[in-house]
Design an enzyme around this catalytic site. Structure first.
Site, PDB file in Angstrom:
ATOM      1  N   HIS A  21      -0.844   8.938   4.199  1.00 24.89           N
ATOM      2  CA  HIS A  21      -0.700   9.841   5.342  1.00 24.89           C
ATOM      3  C   HIS A  21      -1.967  10.683   5.497  1.00 24.89           C
ATOM      4  CE1 HIS A  21       1.568  13.074   7.676  1.00 24.89           C
ATOM      5  NE2 HIS A  21       0.485  13.719   7.269  1.00 24.89           N
ATOM      6  N   GLU A  22      -2.388  11.302   4.403  1.00 26.41           N
ATOM      7  CA  GLU A  22      -3.592  12.128   4.451  1.00 26.41           C
ATOM      8  C   GLU A  22      -4.843  11.277   4.687  1.00 26.41           C
ATOM      9  OE1 GLU A  22      -3.543  15.285   4.645  1.00 26.41           O
ATOM     10  OE2 GLU A  22      -1.391  15.464   4.259  1.00 26.41           O
ATOM     11  N   HIS A  25      -5.314  10.829   8.387  1.00 27.10           N
ATOM     12  CA  HIS A  25      -6.022  11.962   8.989  1.00 27.10           C
ATOM     13  C   HIS A  25      -7.522  11.878   8.716  1.00 27.10           C
ATOM     14  CE1 HIS A  25      -2.371  13.871  10.163  1.00 27.10           C
ATOM     15  NE2 HIS A  25      -1.985  14.255   8.959  1.00 27.10           N
ATOM     16  N   ASP A 212      40.979 -24.011   3.851  1.00 26.81           N
ATOM     17  CA  ASP A 212      40.128 -25.192   4.054  1.00 26.81           C
ATOM     18  C   ASP A 212      40.617 -26.045   5.223  1.00 26.81           C
ATOM     19  OD1 ASP A 212      38.611 -24.432   1.842  1.00 26.81           O
ATOM     20  OD2 ASP A 212      39.908 -25.533   0.462  1.00 26.81           O
TER      21      ASP A 212
END
Length: 415
Positions: A21-22, A25, A212
């Protein structure tokens, strides 16, 4: 050991996500020519650092996030050297600042989307046709799973010594048998089966079924248990008949896709995730009392928010139980939630900076059309009381969730 590994995996995944995230930036700021002086993973004392160009990179002792320092984020920043004034972030066009400030959330969304796409191919995503609510389950064909016992009292628990054997098991019914009638009453779906059972007294009944593809019938002695009326689960508890079965959904719970089809499945799942995240965020204020109740000794509501501690504990529990897929969905959900939360128009969140940048731009445009002087930039110092209030409320809520996750955590399985 598996529990601890699961805790570490989720905690490490969160740390990596926040670090990226950083990095989002930082990389977009550098790309536009802004000056980034520091990029660190963690907080607190510095473990090590090195300088590359004009930026110091490093690791700090407390691995609870990360940060990057972009010079001149606001006009009130007083740490901008005279030679860097033209590179101060606040001087750049609003669209560039918007990209830089939203890059963190975009990174979270990218991580979530990539994880969803990979999960769609290699692990599977929840089948949209699989019933997830009681109403959906009631519309399913009445194929059954045969339980080992019936619990007489009105409590949710597993079978224990002394519990009576399931009537369906005693009658040699099998998982997957499709119930078609009970005492001559046609059964078209699982809801019909539940309704008819509630209207039938305990004792001997004839059950028609298909196994079945072959129709058959069998006599079953329904047990007597204590339950509320089917259509009013909060109603008075009384004696009712029990079959000792639950629904066997004739659809896979998870579906895998090819590389191309996985894009469509990713889009569908992302839409569901967005709606779910929005609804969860709306419920946060009303869940605060439930968190306090959990801390003070009450039962923990599974719909209450969790912290990083709670998510890590769930990851450990899931891996210990051999359901590693839950770790993937935790990673996806956390990244998506953080991406959306960080765009809320509140300082000090990135969304707050974006909102102020566009407020300034719109206000300048309006003043220009009115022939009045540009009012200039917003004074962030005047917004500090509101910023501190957001930090205080956010910190208190974080402390509340962490405490609840420590003293009364949400669990996925009985431990």
């Amino acid at each position: 050991m598996l529990y601890l590994l699961g805790v570490v995996v989720i905690a490490l995944g969160i740390l990596i996500s926040v670090s990226l995230h950083e990095a989002g930036h930082m990389l977009t700021a550098k790309r536009f020519g802004m000056k980034v002086t520091r990029y660190f993973v963690g907080f607190g004392p510095t473990v090590f650092s090195f300088r590359r160009g004009e930026t110091e990179y490093g690791l700090k002792a407390i691995p609870l996030g990360g940060f990057c320092k972009i010079v001149g984020m606001t006009p009130q920043d007083d740490d901008v050297e005279p030679e860097d004034q033209h590179r101060a972030m606040w001087r750049f066009p609003v669209w560039k600042r918007t990209i830089v400030m939203s890059a963190g959330s975009i990174t979270h969304f990218a991580l979530a989307l990539i994880a969803i796409w990979l999960a769609a191919m290699f692990m599977g995503l929840p089948n949209p046709e699989y019933p997830t609510t009681n109403d959906e389950a009631r519309r399913e064909p009445a194929a059954i799973n045969v339980q080992d016992c019936v619990v007489v009292e009105n409590v949710a628990r597993t079978c224990q010594t002394g519990d009576p054997t399931s009537p369906a098991a005693q009658a040699n019914l099998r998982d997957g048998d499709l119930i078609t009638a009970l005492n001559g009453t046609p059964i078209d779906n699982y809801g019909d089966l539940l309704t008819t059972l509630r209207a039938t007294p305990p004792g001997r009944v004839t059950v028609d079924y298909v196994r079945d593809g072959v129709p058959a019938s069998v006599d079953v002695t329904l047990a007597q248990v204590q339950r509320p009326p089917l259509e009013n689960v909060a109603g008075p508890v009384g004696p009712v008949a029990a079959f000792g079965v639950d629904l066997d959904v004739q659809k896979p719970a998870m579906v895998t896709y090819g590389p191309v089809a996985a894009f469509g499945a990713t889009a569908d799942y992302t839409g569901q995730l967005a709606v779910g995240t929005y609804e969860a965020m709306k419920r946060i204020p009303q869940k605060v009392p439930a968190l306090w109740t959990a801390i003070t000794g009450g039962e923990r509501d599974k719909d209450t928010p969790i912290s990083v501690v709670g998510a890590s504990r769930l990851g450990g529990e899931a891996l210990e139980a051999g359901v590693w897929q839950i770790l993937v969905f935790l990673f996806i959900s956390l990244n998506f939630f953080v991406g959306i939360f960080n765009l809320l128009p509140l300082l000090p969140l990135d969304g707050g900076h974006i909102a102020i940048a566009w407020f300034e731009r719109v206000r300048s445009w309006i003043f220009a059309r009115l022939g009045r002087p540009d009012p200039g930039r917003v004074d962030y110092l005047k917004l500090m009381p509101l910023t501190y209030a957001v930090i205080l409320v956010g910190g208190a809520f974080t402390l509340l969730t962490v405490t609840a996750d420590v003293v009364n955590p949400i669990t996925l399985f009985s431990r």
